[in-house]
Design a protein around this motif. Structure first.
Motif, PDB file in Angstrom:
ATOM      1  N   HIS A   1       0.819  -1.210   0.000  1.00 12.07           N
ATOM      2  CA  HIS A   1       0.000   0.000   0.000  1.00 12.07           C
ATOM      3  C   HIS A   1       0.857   1.266   0.000  1.00 12.07           C
ATOM      4  CE1 HIS A   1      -3.530  -2.324   0.178  1.00 12.07           C
ATOM      5  NE2 HIS A   1      -3.617  -2.504   1.484  1.00 12.07           N
ATOM      6  N   GLU A   2       1.948   1.268   0.780  1.00 16.75           N
ATOM      7  CA  GLU A   2       2.809   2.446   0.837  1.00 16.75           C
ATOM      8  C   GLU A   2       3.468   2.699  -0.513  1.00 16.75           C
ATOM      9  OE1 GLU A   2       4.897   5.777   1.844  1.00 16.75           O
ATOM     10  OE2 GLU A   2       3.196   4.836   2.863  1.00 16.75           O
TER      11      GLU A   2
ATOM     12  N   THR B   1       2.284   1.922  -3.387  1.00 16.38           N
ATOM     13  CA  THR B   1       1.230   2.447  -4.261  1.00 16.38           C
ATOM     14  C   THR B   1       0.983   3.925  -3.979  1.00 16.38           C
ATOM     15  OG1 THR B   1       0.194   0.280  -4.431  1.00 16.38           O
ATOM     16  CG2 THR B   1      -1.179   2.179  -4.956  1.00 16.38           C
ATOM     17  N   ARG B   2       1.027   4.324  -2.710  1.00 17.96           N
ATOM     18  CA  ARG B   2       0.887   5.746  -2.381  1.00 17.96           C
ATOM     19  C   ARG B   2       2.021   6.569  -2.982  1.00 17.96           C
ATOM     20  NH1 ARG B   2      -1.431   3.769   2.547  1.00 17.96           N
ATOM     21  NH2 ARG B   2       0.613   3.523   3.501  1.00 17.96           N
ATOM     22  N   GLN B   3       3.186   5.926  -3.117  1.00 20.70           N
ATOM     23  CA  GLN B   3       4.326   6.607  -3.740  1.00 20.70           C
ATOM     24  C   GLN B   3       4.292   6.478  -5.266  1.00 20.70           C
ATOM     25  OE1 GLN B   3       8.085   5.381  -1.997  1.00 20.70           O
ATOM     26  NE2 GLN B   3       7.366   5.755   0.100  1.00 20.70           N
ATOM     27  N   GLN B   4       3.218   5.909  -5.782  1.00 25.03           N
ATOM     28  CA  GLN B   4       2.999   5.742  -7.225  1.00 25.03           C
ATOM     29  C   GLN B   4       4.052   4.852  -7.869  1.00 25.03           C
ATOM     30  OE1 GLN B   4       2.678   9.884  -8.573  1.00 25.03           O
ATOM     31  NE2 GLN B   4       0.465   9.778  -8.274  1.00 25.03           N
TER      32      GLN B   4
ATOM     33  N   ASP C   1      -1.600  -4.943  -4.328  1.00 20.88           N
ATOM     34  CA  ASP C   1      -1.380  -3.952  -5.384  1.00 20.88           C
ATOM     35  C   ASP C   1      -0.482  -4.477  -6.510  1.00 20.88           C
ATOM     36  OD1 ASP C   1      -2.672  -1.552  -3.996  1.00 20.88           O
ATOM     37  OD2 ASP C   1      -1.216  -2.214  -2.496  1.00 20.88           O
TER      38      ASP C   1
END
Length: 318
Positions: free
Chosen positions: A134-135, A137-140, A184
């Motif tokens: 998840h982290e 993914t937050r950082q793209q 993800d």
């Protein structure tokens, strides 16, 4: 023939082909090896030449080719005479980097300062597998499942490891459960797996699951005898393979050398995939080295960008 003489021959050949007199060009060769400067492939050197300055009615460029200094003087009139004399635009090489073995600790803070193009691959059944997914993914970032697979040699195995001793139902259920731990993930790559990736039946079982879930595969290439790409092709799963391991010797010198190998291969073949690990020295070396890629004609890209939907993946030939 040195690269300097080779490039001179190429320009001379162009001149003859287009009936342009050879006196328009003059090469100056300096025999001593430079103490400074990045060694460039011929393509990078030529690009540097044509980015030169106008001096006294001439285009002047100089650079380093395989350690040899050279300078080229071209008449501006020649350049204006025919665009056919100019080399075709050179497409920048592409480099994708994947950092494996994440999940045992939170995603290192260093990643916040690294380009989002760097992908991560997360081991299932690790304490921070889902949180790391998840982290990232937050950082793209692109996320992969780093699926443990049976090796050739005796080695400590991850708690969740695909082996040839499993029946098909257990095998595929184990893979599906691992994918749920890294929600993800757009692709899977193998952790170890020098034995399992040689097993056609096992690779077919892997690709059957990935095809059903519309996921891609990256062959970490832990053995030259891998049949993973062939199986992926059978099931129409987008698949690529690793070209360079960055840090199996975790020292700054070695990592820099491996990164330079990756750059050179990308300059030659267009796209390269490198795999590293979250060692502090690896992340620090990338921090220092990646800003210089553009000067060497290299574009850092997401791994997902190399899975072209409109053409067969470049790695499908083992």
């Amino acid at each position: 023939m040195s690269w300097i003489r080779h490039l001179h021959h190429l320009f001379h050949s162009h001149h003859c082909e287009h009936d342009v007199p050879t006196p328009w060009t003059r090469w100056l060769s300096i025999s001593e090896r430079p103490q400074l400067g990045t060694r460039q492939c011929p393509g990078s050197f030529v690009r540097h030449l044509f980015a030169g300055q106008l001096k006294a009615g001439r285009l002047f460029g100089e650079g380093t080719v395989r350690g040899e200094r050279a300078a080229l003087l071209l008449s501006v009139s020649l350049l204006l005479a025919s665009c056919l004399l100019l080399p075709a635009p050179i497409q920048a090489g592409q480099l994708a980097i994947v950092i494996d073995d994440l999940g045992y600790q939170p995603l290192p803070l260093t990643f916040r300062t690294l380009p989002a193009e760097i992908s991560i691959s997360v081991l299932p059944d690790t304490p921070y597998a889902t949180a790391t997914s998840h982290e990232a993914t937050r950082q793209q970032r692109d996320v992969l499942l780093h699926m443990p697979m049976e090796p050739n040699r005796a080695a400590p195995l991850e708690r969740t490891t695909l082996t040839s001793r499993m029946a098909k139902a257990e095998f595929q259920q184990t893979l599906r459960q691992a994918l749920r731990k890294v929600p993800d993930a757009f692709a899977v790559n193998n952790h170890m797996g020098s034995a399992l990736t040689q097993n056609t039946q096992a690779m077919n079982w892997v690709m059957e699951v990935l095809a059903h879930q519309h996921l891609a595969f990256l062959d970490s290439r832990t053995t030259i005898h891998s049949v993973a790409l062939t199986a992926a092709h059978t099931y129409q799963v987008p698949a690529l393979k690793r070209h360079i391991f960055l840090d199996h010797q975790p020292t700054e010198t070695f990592i820099s050398q491996q990164l330079q190998r990756a750059i050179y291969q990308a300059q030659q073949q267009g796209a390269v995939i490198a795999i590293g690990h979250p060692h502090p020295v690896t992340l620090a070396t990338l921090q220092n080295r990646l800003p210089t890629l553009a000067a060497e004609g290299i574009t850092l890209v997401r791994l997902s960008a190399l899975y072209a939907a409109d053409q067969p993946p470049s790695g499908t030939t083992p």
